[in-house]
Design a protein around this motif. Sequence first.
Motif, PDB file in Angstrom:
ATOM      1  N   ILE A   1       0.857  -1.181   0.000  1.00 15.94           N
ATOM      2  CA  ILE A   1       0.000   0.000   0.000  1.00 15.94           C
ATOM      3  C   ILE A   1       0.899   1.238   0.000  1.00 15.94           C
ATOM      4  O   ILE A   1       1.785   1.363   0.850  1.00 15.94           O
ATOM      5  N   PRO A   2       0.729   2.161  -0.941  1.00 19.48           N
ATOM      6  CA  PRO A   2       1.519   3.395  -0.913  1.00 19.48           C
ATOM      7  C   PRO A   2       1.333   4.113   0.421  1.00 19.48           C
ATOM      8  O   PRO A   2       0.226   4.145   0.978  1.00 19.48           O
TER       9      PRO A   2
ATOM     10  N   GLU B   1       1.123   7.138   1.239  1.00 10.46           N
ATOM     11  CA  GLU B   1       0.160   8.234   1.261  1.00 10.46           C
ATOM     12  C   GLU B   1      -1.288   7.742   1.229  1.00 10.46           C
ATOM     13  O   GLU B   1      -2.213   8.516   1.481  1.00 10.46           O
ATOM     14  N   ARG B   2      -1.498   6.456   0.922  1.00  8.01           N
ATOM     15  CA  ARG B   2      -2.861   5.904   0.892  1.00  8.01           C
ATOM     16  C   ARG B   2      -3.177   5.053   2.114  1.00  8.01           C
ATOM     17  O   ARG B   2      -4.312   4.631   2.305  1.00  8.01           O
ATOM     18  N   MET B   3      -2.164   4.784   2.953  1.00 10.27           N
ATOM     19  CA  MET B   3      -2.378   3.954   4.136  1.00 10.27           C
ATOM     20  C   MET B   3      -3.176   4.706   5.188  1.00 10.27           C
ATOM     21  O   MET B   3      -2.898   5.871   5.476  1.00 10.27           O
ATOM     22  N   PRO B   4      -4.189   4.068   5.781  1.00  9.56           N
ATOM     23  CA  PRO B   4      -4.833   4.707   6.937  1.00  9.56           C
ATOM     24  C   PRO B   4      -3.857   4.742   8.109  1.00  9.56           C
ATOM     25  O   PRO B   4      -2.999   3.874   8.239  1.00  9.56           O
ATOM     26  N   THR B   5      -3.986   5.743   8.933  1.00 10.67           N
ATOM     27  CA  THR B   5      -3.177   5.812  10.156  1.00 10.67           C
ATOM     28  C   THR B   5      -3.822   5.016  11.273  1.00 10.67           C
ATOM     29  O   THR B   5      -3.141   4.349  12.043  1.00 10.67           O
ATOM     30  N   HIS B   6      -5.142   5.053  11.335  1.00 13.37           N
ATOM     31  CA  HIS B   6      -5.858   4.493  12.488  1.00 13.37           C
ATOM     32  C   HIS B   6      -7.055   3.674  11.998  1.00 13.37           C
ATOM     33  O   HIS B   6      -7.946   4.199  11.323  1.00 13.37           O
ATOM     34  N   VAL B   7      -7.032   2.394  12.333  1.00 12.43           N
ATOM     35  CA  VAL B   7      -8.163   1.509  12.041  1.00 12.43           C
ATOM     36  C   VAL B   7      -8.800   1.112  13.373  1.00 12.43           C
ATOM     37  O   VAL B   7      -8.109   0.653  14.291  1.00 12.43           O
ATOM     38  N   ALA B   8     -10.104   1.297  13.486  1.00 10.81           N
ATOM     39  CA  ALA B   8     -10.856   0.894  14.679  1.00 10.81           C
ATOM     40  C   ALA B   8     -11.780  -0.259  14.309  1.00 10.81           C
ATOM     41  O   ALA B   8     -12.371  -0.255  13.221  1.00 10.81           O
ATOM     42  N   VAL B   9     -11.904  -1.242  15.201  1.00 13.35           N
ATOM     43  CA  VAL B   9     -12.635  -2.466  14.872  1.00 13.35           C
ATOM     44  C   VAL B   9     -13.680  -2.770  15.941  1.00 13.35           C
ATOM     45  O   VAL B   9     -13.364  -2.817  17.139  1.00 13.35           O
ATOM     46  N   ILE B  10     -14.917  -2.979  15.503  1.00  8.22           N
ATOM     47  CA  ILE B  10     -15.970  -3.519  16.369  1.00  8.22           C
ATOM     48  C   ILE B  10     -15.994  -5.021  16.123  1.00  8.22           C
ATOM     49  O   ILE B  10     -16.434  -5.489  15.063  1.00  8.22           O
TER      50      ILE B  10
ATOM     51  N   LEU C   1       0.908  -5.270  12.065  1.00  2.00           N
ATOM     52  CA  LEU C   1       2.351  -5.030  12.086  1.00  2.00           C
ATOM     53  C   LEU C   1       2.951  -5.255  10.700  1.00  2.00           C
ATOM     54  O   LEU C   1       3.783  -4.460  10.234  1.00  2.00           O
ATOM     55  N   GLU C   2       2.534  -6.328  10.039  1.00  4.78           N
ATOM     56  CA  GLU C   2       3.110  -6.659   8.729  1.00  4.78           C
ATOM     57  C   GLU C   2       2.825  -5.583   7.685  1.00  4.78           C
ATOM     58  O   GLU C   2       3.688  -5.270   6.853  1.00  4.78           O
ATOM     59  N   ILE C   3       1.637  -5.016   7.719  1.00  3.92           N
ATOM     60  CA  ILE C   3       1.268  -4.055   6.678  1.00  3.92           C
ATOM     61  C   ILE C   3       1.733  -2.638   7.020  1.00  3.92           C
ATOM     62  O   ILE C   3       1.690  -1.748   6.181  1.00  3.92           O
ATOM     63  N   GLY C   4       2.179  -2.426   8.274  1.00 10.24           N
ATOM     64  CA  GLY C   4       2.712  -1.122   8.653  1.00 10.24           C
ATOM     65  C   GLY C   4       1.692  -0.163   9.228  1.00 10.24           C
ATOM     66  O   GLY C   4       1.909   1.056   9.204  1.00 10.24           O
TER      67      GLY C   4
ATOM     68  N   THR D   1      -7.196  -2.365   1.856  1.00  7.01           N
ATOM     69  CA  THR D   1      -7.138  -2.225   0.395  1.00  7.01           C
ATOM     70  C   THR D   1      -8.374  -1.516  -0.128  1.00  7.01           C
ATOM     71  O   THR D   1      -8.282  -0.621  -0.983  1.00  7.01           O
ATOM     72  N   GLU D   2      -9.550  -1.898   0.396  1.00 10.95           N
ATOM     73  CA  GLU D   2     -10.770  -1.214  -0.044  1.00 10.95           C
ATOM     74  C   GLU D   2     -10.736   0.256   0.345  1.00 10.95           C
ATOM     75  O   GLU D   2     -11.184   1.125  -0.411  1.00 10.95           O
ATOM     76  N   TYR D   3     -10.199   0.539   1.523  1.00 12.57           N
ATOM     77  CA  TYR D   3     -10.095   1.937   1.975  1.00 12.57           C
ATOM     78  C   TYR D   3      -9.306   2.776   0.974  1.00 12.57           C
ATOM     79  O   TYR D   3      -9.653   3.940   0.717  1.00 12.57           O
ATOM     80  N   THR D   4      -8.265   2.212   0.400  1.00 15.71           N
ATOM     81  CA  THR D   4      -7.432   2.981  -0.530  1.00 15.71           C
ATOM     82  C   THR D   4      -8.191   3.380  -1.788  1.00 15.71           C
ATOM     83  O   THR D   4      -7.757   4.276  -2.513  1.00 15.71           O
ATOM     84  N   HIS D   5      -9.310   2.711  -2.065  1.00 10.65           N
ATOM     85  CA  HIS D   5     -10.089   3.027  -3.267  1.00 10.65           C
ATOM     86  C   HIS D   5     -11.178   4.058  -2.983  1.00 10.65           C
ATOM     87  O   HIS D   5     -11.878   4.481  -3.912  1.00 10.65           O
ATOM     88  N   ARG D   6     -11.343   4.439  -1.714  1.00 11.35           N
ATOM     89  CA  ARG D   6     -12.367   5.425  -1.369  1.00 11.35           C
ATOM     90  C   ARG D   6     -11.868   6.837  -1.669  1.00 11.35           C
ATOM     91  O   ARG D   6     -10.672   7.116  -1.593  1.00 11.35           O
ATOM     92  N   GLN D   7     -12.791   7.722  -1.998  1.00 13.95           N
ATOM     93  CA  GLN D   7     -12.464   9.143  -2.167  1.00 13.95           C
ATOM     94  C   GLN D   7     -12.723   9.850  -0.843  1.00 13.95           C
ATOM     95  O   GLN D   7     -13.834   9.819  -0.324  1.00 13.95           O
TER      96      GLN D   7
END
Length: 588
Positions: A341-342, A344-353, A387-390, A561-567
């Motif tokens: 994932i580039p 600049e397209r990586m999310p910084t914070h993912v929250a999970v329910i 960790l693996e994806i950064g 990956t899906e997040y990176t396709h969002r505007q």
Amino acid sequence: MIGDDPALRSAYRLCRDRTRRQDPAEYALIQLVPVALRPACWALWAAANTIDDLADDRTASAGERAARVRRWIDALERELTTGTSPDPVRRALVDTAARWRLDLSGLHHAMTEVAVDAHGRRFADWSGWRAWGRGNLLPWFEQVRDLFDRAGVPVALRLDRQESYERFLDGMRLADILTDLSADLAQGDLLLPAEALDRCPGAEEDLTALRWSPAVAGLVAHLTDLGRQWVTQPSLTRGMHPGPATVLAAMADLLLAQLDAVDAAGPALLRARPRPALLTTARLLAPARARAALAWSLTPVPAPPARRPAPHLPAVHPRPLRRPAFRSPPPHPSGERPPRIPVERMPTHVAVIMDGNGRWAQRHGLPRHEGHRAGAAAVRDVVHGALEIGLRHLTLYAFSTENWKRDPEETGAILDLLRQETRAYPFEDLDVRMRWHGRADNLPQDLVDLLDMRERSTRDRTGLTVTTCVNYGGRDEIARTAAALARRARSGRLDPDLIGEQDFAEHLPRPDMPDVDLLWRTGNEQRTSNFLPWQAAYAELHFTPDHWPDVDRRDLWRAITEYTHRQRRHGAAGPAPHEPATAPREGA
């Protein structure tokens, strides 16, 4: 207690004598802790004083003083791996770390900051002053908290009210600076913020000239009053084991007596260190000794055995100040690797329910609580994948304020599982910083202590931050923040008509938590369920049908990956139909 090694016994005696000579009040406080813990406290206190003395030795230049501090730290770094030292203070500290299994890496920043102090300090405002003071004091006090944890005290220095705890340390630092004012001024140091000095025009010039004046008297009166407010934090000892509570209460009493002595010194404050009368100190300590003796008779603390490995076996040593490289997480059994994932397209914070544990168990003919146990395995794999994806921040909704409405057997099982996972800590060798978010109210105190301990022990890790939300509710968080703002406005420190979003964010219980970029919910439900409503205001939502125990790291990778396709427009106009979707992310 210390063993038969004459050199080691001599080292601890030197630490004891140095503490008694240089800091009689601190020595008296250490006498209130169990006998088994006193040598470790002497070693920690003597080490902190030794570094300060190296930085304050005005017979050497600032550069040489800083170099001496760094050489001392570097020597300790080496000696933590060899298990001994020719320097008596470091010998005692190395033995303390090994004997009580203390991780001294949290002290590295505090120690190296002292080298910077050798060149002098100036502070524009209270904020910078607090950051400096807490950065120096907090890591040493955290070592004492960890020491009590290792000693098995049932409620280990439970200072979970972080703001009160840090404000107490601010009061301790201020009392120390006022006490040492004459010595600091003689060396050209004035360790008070300009914000405080500006309250009394002319005070800074008079202090620099060692001249007592109405401006200086007014400044001292203001600062001692401020110190009393900060030191007086009665909530800190509420619910605490009576042994540590007695030590902390006695420390507060001695600090208040010290501030009274500063207030009463008058012009003599600029010539010598003020001290409370011996009778005053004795009056404060006598009942504290009686209470401490009773408390520790009810909770004996045995001394740990000296670590003496056989000659043909490698010695077991504490971790060095600088952590070694962490290992990589184990790969997924399928061998699949994370997508690229580039940055600049990586999310910084993912929250999970993490929804669907109970339904997964029912589908498999198991009690609901077994679903939560299966879900713990999914948590481990998702953390490995993060960790693996950064990923930098991962927040997990483990137990909500609404979950108390469930069957007591299920809620008990969830809390037991949290307790087991926190104690076992499966990420010990990974660069994972653990934090928790929620209310301590209603939670079992031993679980709160474990969560606090794990947060302290991983605070210096810089990789993935995993925040576990326990007894958390979004509306409750907003209500608590509003109450904090109201208290600040009532005190006159905030104009209610000027409160903005930034003010609100700064008063959240976790103000440093970044905004959520991606909120992911499993279990085929499509709602956010009172989870991080402030932080997730602009989050992209991602709902998946699988129950949480059926999830693994690959599902996290697919979500990202899906997040990176969002505007990510945040109210701005989107690109024209013929333009590529390259809208900047929030904050760009």
